[in-house]
Write an enzyme that holds these catalytic residues in place. Structure first.
Site, PDB file in Angstrom:
ATOM      1  CD  GLU A   1      -3.135   0.636   0.180  1.00 26.99           C
ATOM      2  OE1 GLU A   1      -2.539   1.626  -0.332  1.00 26.99           O
ATOM      3  OE2 GLU A   1      -4.343   0.448   0.027  1.00 26.99           O
TER       4      GLU A   1
ATOM      5  NE  ARG B   1      -5.249  -2.653   8.643  1.00 28.84           N
ATOM      6  CZ  ARG B   1      -5.264  -2.191   7.393  1.00 28.84           C
ATOM      7  NH1 ARG B   1      -4.756  -0.989   7.122  1.00 28.84           N
ATOM      8  NH2 ARG B   1      -5.804  -2.900   6.415  1.00 28.84           N
TER       9      ARG B   1
ATOM     10  CG  ASN C   1      -6.397   1.342   4.641  1.00 28.89           C
ATOM     11  OD1 ASN C   1      -5.687   0.343   4.710  1.00 28.89           O
ATOM     12  ND2 ASN C   1      -7.256   1.552   3.658  1.00 28.89           N
TER      13      ASN C   1
ATOM     14  CD  GLU D   1     -10.702  -6.113   5.529  1.00 28.24           C
ATOM     15  OE1 GLU D   1     -11.510  -6.718   4.795  1.00 28.24           O
ATOM     16  OE2 GLU D   1      -9.475  -6.088   5.327  1.00 28.24           O
TER      17      GLU D   1
ATOM     18  CG  ASN E   1      -8.372   2.573   0.524  1.00 25.50           C
ATOM     19  OD1 ASN E   1      -7.148   2.653   0.609  1.00 25.50           O
ATOM     20  ND2 ASN E   1      -9.031   1.435   0.714  1.00 25.50           N
TER      21      ASN E   1
ATOM     22  CG  ASP F   1      -7.102  -0.437  -2.079  1.00 23.91           C
ATOM     23  OD1 ASP F   1      -6.486   0.398  -1.400  1.00 23.91           O
ATOM     24  OD2 ASP F   1      -7.198  -1.633  -1.744  1.00 23.91           O
TER      25      ASP F   1
END
Length: 291
Positions: free
Chosen positions: A18, A101, A103, A122, A149, A198
């Protein structure tokens, strides 16, 4: 225009690659592997990679004006010094949400970092967006979702694009000069059989690119939200792209092995690699954060 096929440039076997970001001062592409707790650097001139262990899940890395980096850890925003491999906690906005967390993130033209959080399982609607600038970290005031995102900002920094991944929607929100958010409208919705939106990235023409997790592709949308192009990959999970190289004309893409069983991994041996391709358009010069 025909798209050049994406090709692997660095094999890291990322579980959840990521946050790619081109750092001009290093002439290098930095990114993370959230689930393996790794920070990676790729030097295209030498065609070599290097990595650092992080003390927990690390969602993003961005350059700061002191020559170091800010990173988004599950425990909060840290300053990262690669030479010492050290992490110093700066902000812990979600100490009351231990299941969350960080991201994804971006740097605004004014040096502010915008970043998002998510439920690590999730499931819960506990993901929020934040803004940190010059020692102050505040919640942005956008509705909570399960998996955030982005965000990503328009070239002038006045439009914030942010993604509700599980809801398959990308939103656009007006941003004031002081960082306050205004009117929010739907930018685009991803159809059911195309994967999950994403990380978003904005190019020099103000168009938005998004990785498609489970969609085998990245897409480019114009500022009105109309689909312009799709670039297909040999792997299913594309998380985000960044524009790099001296002229910012190479697109780098992080990918993920997460969720793939042994059969899928056998069919996708390059899953988790860092890819590159010719996007046919340049990116925007990156900003450095003043945290």
């Amino acid at each position: 225009m025909a798209d050049a096929a994406p090709y692997s440039v660095l094999s890291v076997g990322a579980t959840l690659g990521e946050g790619p970001v081109w750092v001009a001062r290093d002439a290098a592409l930095w990114f993370v592997d959230i689930k393996q707790h790794r920070i990676h650097r790729y030097d295209p001139a030498l065609d070599v990679g290097r990595s650092w262990a992080a003390p927990g899940q690390v969602g993003w890395i961005l350059p700061t004006d002191d020559g170091l980096f800010a990173v988004g850890m599950q425990s909060g925003v840290h300053r990262f010094d690669p030479s010492a491999a050290s992490f110093t906690l700066l902000h812990a906005p979600e100490g009351h949400l231990p299941g969350n967390r960080q991201n994804d993130a971006c740097v605004a033209p004014d040096g502010a970092i915008w970043f998002g959080s998510m439920d690590d399982a999730e499931e819960a609607t506990s993901g929020y967006f934040y803004r940190v600038h010059k020692g102050v970290c505040v919640e942005a005031g956008l509705p909570a979702v399960s998996i955030t995102n982005g965000p990503a900002l328009s070239p002038d920094g006045r439009i914030l694009y942010h993604t509700d991944t599980l809801g398959k929607r990308i939103w656009r929100t007006d941003v004031g000069v002081d960082g306050t958010v205004g009117n929010t409208t739907l930018f685009t919705k991803i159809e059911d059989d195309a994967g999950y939106p994403d990380g978003p990235t904005i190019d020099a023409e103000g168009c938005l690119w998004t990785g498609l997790f489970g969609g085998w592709a990245v897409r480019r949308y114009d500022p009105a939200g109309t689909l312009m192009r799709e670039v297909r990959f040999p792997v299913a999970n594309i998380t985000k792209i960044a524009f790099g190289g001296g002229d910012l004309s190479t697109a780098y893409a992080t990918t993920a092995r997460k969720g793939l069983d042994m059969t899928a991994l056998t069919q996708q041996p390059l899953a988790g690699d860092l890819f590159a391709f010719d996007p046919g358009v340049a990116g925007l010069p990156g900003h450095v954060a003043t945290i």
